[in-house]
Design an enzyme around this catalytic site. Structure first.
Site, PDB file in Angstrom:
ATOM      1  N   GLU A   1      24.681  41.324  27.559  1.00  0.00           N
ATOM      2  CA  GLU A   1      25.786  40.467  28.024  1.00  0.00           C
ATOM      3  C   GLU A   1      27.084  41.271  28.004  1.00  0.00           C
ATOM      4  O   GLU A   1      27.221  42.242  27.253  1.00  0.00           O
ATOM      5  CB  GLU A   1      25.847  39.247  27.068  1.00  0.00           C
ATOM      6  CG  GLU A   1      27.037  38.338  27.194  1.00  0.00           C
ATOM      7  CD  GLU A   1      27.035  37.520  28.481  1.00  0.00           C
ATOM      8  OE1 GLU A   1      27.074  38.135  29.568  1.00  0.00           O
ATOM      9  OE2 GLU A   1      27.048  36.277  28.397  1.00  0.00           O
ATOM     10  N   ASP A   2      28.037  40.858  28.827  1.00  0.00           N
ATOM     11  CA  ASP A   2      29.305  41.587  28.857  1.00  0.00           C
ATOM     12  C   ASP A   2      30.194  41.250  27.663  1.00  0.00           C
ATOM     13  O   ASP A   2      30.650  42.135  26.949  1.00  0.00           O
ATOM     14  CB  ASP A   2      30.059  41.357  30.185  1.00  0.00           C
ATOM     15  CG  ASP A   2      30.250  39.873  30.524  1.00  0.00           C
ATOM     16  OD1 ASP A   2      29.764  38.997  29.778  1.00  0.00           O
ATOM     17  OD2 ASP A   2      30.883  39.588  31.557  1.00  0.00           O
TER      18      ASP A   2
ATOM     19  N   ASP B   1      32.750  35.275  23.905  1.00  0.00           N
ATOM     20  CA  ASP B   1      34.072  34.681  23.665  1.00  0.00           C
ATOM     21  C   ASP B   1      33.886  33.584  22.617  1.00  0.00           C
ATOM     22  O   ASP B   1      33.872  33.847  21.429  1.00  0.00           O
ATOM     23  CB  ASP B   1      34.616  34.168  24.996  1.00  0.00           C
ATOM     24  CG  ASP B   1      36.034  33.649  24.916  1.00  0.00           C
ATOM     25  OD1 ASP B   1      36.645  33.743  23.848  1.00  0.00           O
ATOM     26  OD2 ASP B   1      36.538  33.138  25.936  1.00  0.00           O
TER      27      ASP B   1
ATOM     28  N   PHE C   1      42.654  37.977  28.126  1.00  0.00           N
ATOM     29  CA  PHE C   1      41.676  37.991  29.214  1.00  0.00           C
ATOM     30  C   PHE C   1      41.563  39.404  29.769  1.00  0.00           C
ATOM     31  O   PHE C   1      42.553  39.980  30.203  1.00  0.00           O
ATOM     32  CB  PHE C   1      42.083  37.004  30.301  1.00  0.00           C
ATOM     33  CG  PHE C   1      40.980  36.732  31.278  1.00  0.00           C
ATOM     34  CD1 PHE C   1      39.961  35.846  30.952  1.00  0.00           C
ATOM     35  CD2 PHE C   1      40.943  37.375  32.500  1.00  0.00           C
ATOM     36  CE1 PHE C   1      38.914  35.603  31.840  1.00  0.00           C
ATOM     37  CE2 PHE C   1      39.904  37.135  33.399  1.00  0.00           C
ATOM     38  CZ  PHE C   1      38.890  36.252  33.071  1.00  0.00           C
TER      39      PHE C   1
ATOM     40  N   ARG D   1      35.774  43.496  39.530  1.00  0.00           N
ATOM     41  CA  ARG D   1      34.471  44.006  39.084  1.00  0.00           C
ATOM     42  C   ARG D   1      34.340  45.477  39.464  1.00  0.00           C
ATOM     43  O   ARG D   1      33.631  46.236  38.810  1.00  0.00           O
ATOM     44  CB  ARG D   1      33.331  43.210  39.727  1.00  0.00           C
ATOM     45  CG  ARG D   1      33.208  41.776  39.223  1.00  0.00           C
ATOM     46  CD  ARG D   1      31.840  41.207  39.549  1.00  0.00           C
ATOM     47  NE  ARG D   1      31.794  39.761  39.536  1.00  0.00           N
ATOM     48  CZ  ARG D   1      31.592  39.016  38.454  1.00  0.00           C
ATOM     49  NH1 ARG D   1      31.437  39.602  37.282  1.00  0.00           N
ATOM     50  NH2 ARG D   1      31.568  37.699  38.532  1.00  0.00           N
TER      51      ARG D   1
HETATM   52  P1  5GP Z   1      31.553  32.064  25.892  1.00  0.00           P
HETATM   53  O1  5GP Z   1      30.474  31.101  26.231  1.00  0.00           O
HETATM   54  O2  5GP Z   1      31.149  33.078  24.840  1.00  0.00           O
HETATM   55  O3  5GP Z   1      32.837  31.387  25.548  1.00  0.00           O
HETATM   56  O4  5GP Z   1      31.913  32.840  27.216  1.00  0.00           O
HETATM   57  C1  5GP Z   1      31.188  33.896  27.678  1.00  0.00           C
HETATM   58  C2  5GP Z   1      31.508  34.162  29.124  1.00  0.00           C
HETATM   59  O5  5GP Z   1      32.879  33.873  29.471  1.00  0.00           O
HETATM   60  C3  5GP Z   1      31.321  35.625  29.424  1.00  0.00           C
HETATM   61  O6  5GP Z   1      29.992  35.905  29.810  1.00  0.00           O
HETATM   62  C4  5GP Z   1      32.309  35.881  30.536  1.00  0.00           C
HETATM   63  O7  5GP Z   1      31.716  35.609  31.770  1.00  0.00           O
HETATM   64  C5  5GP Z   1      33.423  34.884  30.302  1.00  0.00           C
HETATM   65  N1  5GP Z   1      34.591  35.514  29.620  1.00  0.00           N
HETATM   66  C6  5GP Z   1      35.016  35.290  28.363  1.00  0.00           C
HETATM   67  N2  5GP Z   1      36.104  36.026  28.065  1.00  0.00           N
HETATM   68  C7  5GP Z   1      36.379  36.760  29.168  1.00  0.00           C
HETATM   69  C8  5GP Z   1      37.399  37.733  29.480  1.00  0.00           C
HETATM   70  O8  5GP Z   1      38.283  38.110  28.694  1.00  0.00           O
HETATM   71  N3  5GP Z   1      37.356  38.268  30.732  1.00  0.00           N
HETATM   72  C9  5GP Z   1      36.410  37.926  31.651  1.00  0.00           C
HETATM   73  N4  5GP Z   1      36.469  38.525  32.834  1.00  0.00           N
HETATM   74  N5  5GP Z   1      35.442  36.998  31.389  1.00  0.00           N
HETATM   75  C10 5GP Z   1      35.414  36.438  30.161  1.00  0.00           C
END
Ligand code: 5GP
Length: 217
Positions: free
Chosen positions: A133-134, A137, A186, A199
């Site tokens: 996963e990238d 959050d 972000f 991207r």
């Molecule tokens: P979570 O469910 O952990 O809150 O969110 C995960 C997803 O939110 C990540 O896979 C990503 O797609 C998006 N996301 C969360 N923070 C960022 C950020 O700082 N930048 C970007 N581009 N996407 C984010």
């Protein structure tokens, strides 16, 4: 993994001046500073690949979470394929892809929509699976995904995330492999997007107010 093992990207630090790096012309003015240069990201992934390799013996299914995880996945798999120890250790790997969409307005469960067929999911039974996963959050997406995979009787399941955000909204989920701990801002680049822009930017950057305005939808 222990938090102390991750690279810590500091708060409120301007890090790198945008002028010191090559930014695609179409994004000039849209990003305010470079948080993590591309070269550093690759160096870190090489190390993660070595750690992963040292901890698996059987064929590993490396599963990419699209779209954001694609670049990390591609580079990680590249290092996994390239790296062979002195003892000649190598790891057979299979590649899989999953698209996960979190329903933000689904208040209670943090449920996600997973684009893998029942047949594909059943094929994971008895396998060692590494989810790539990238960024984590709040952790809601990953917890929901892992929850969903539980019933398919995988032999093991671990998560590699290039970034973990330091946020008070975190549900406490911690991946086994983490590249960088990043501040609660972000970030874009290296396949992380803002409305599908950025991207195609190699460095991880923060967006400028002009960029936010330009790509707001
Ligand atoms: P979570 O469910 O952990 O809150 O969110 C995960 C997803 O939110 C990540 O896979 C990503 O797609 C998006 N996301 C969360 N923070 C960022 C950020 O700082 N930048 C970007 N581009 N996407 C984010």
């Amino acid at each position: 993994s222990e938090k102390g093992d991750w690279i810590f990207v500091k708060e409120n630090e301007k890090n790198y001046n945008i002028e010191h790096f090559v930014i695609p012309e179409h994004y000039e003015g849209d990003v305010s500073n470079v948080l993590i240069p591309h070269g550093l990201i690759l160096d870190r992934i090489e190390k993660l690949a070595r750690q992963i390799l040292s901890q698996y013996t059987d064929r590993l299914v490396v599963c990419c979470v699209l779209k954001g995880g694609h670049q990390f996945f591609a580079d990680l798999v590249g290092f996994l394929k390239k790296y062979t120890t002195k003892e000649g250790k190598h790891l057979p790997i299979a590649l899989d892809f999953i698209r996960v969409k979190s329903y933000e307005n689904d208040t209670s469960s943090g449920s996600v929509h997973i684009s893998m067929s029942e047949k594909e999911l059943k094929a994971l039974k008895g396998r060692d699976v590494l989810i790539v996963e990238d960024i984590i959050d709040t952790g809601r997406t990953m917890v929901a995904l892992l929850d969903h995979l539980k019933k398919y009787e995988l032999k093991s399941i671990k998560v590699a995330s290039l970034f973990v955000k330091r946020t008070h909204l975190s549900n406490g989920f911690t991946p086994e492999y983490v590249g960088f701990s990043v501040p609660d801002v972000f970030i874009v680049g290296y396949c992380l997007d803002y409305n599908d822009y950025f991207r195609d930017l190699d460095h991880v950057c923060s967006i400028s107010p002009a960029g936010q305005k330009k790509y707001f939808s």
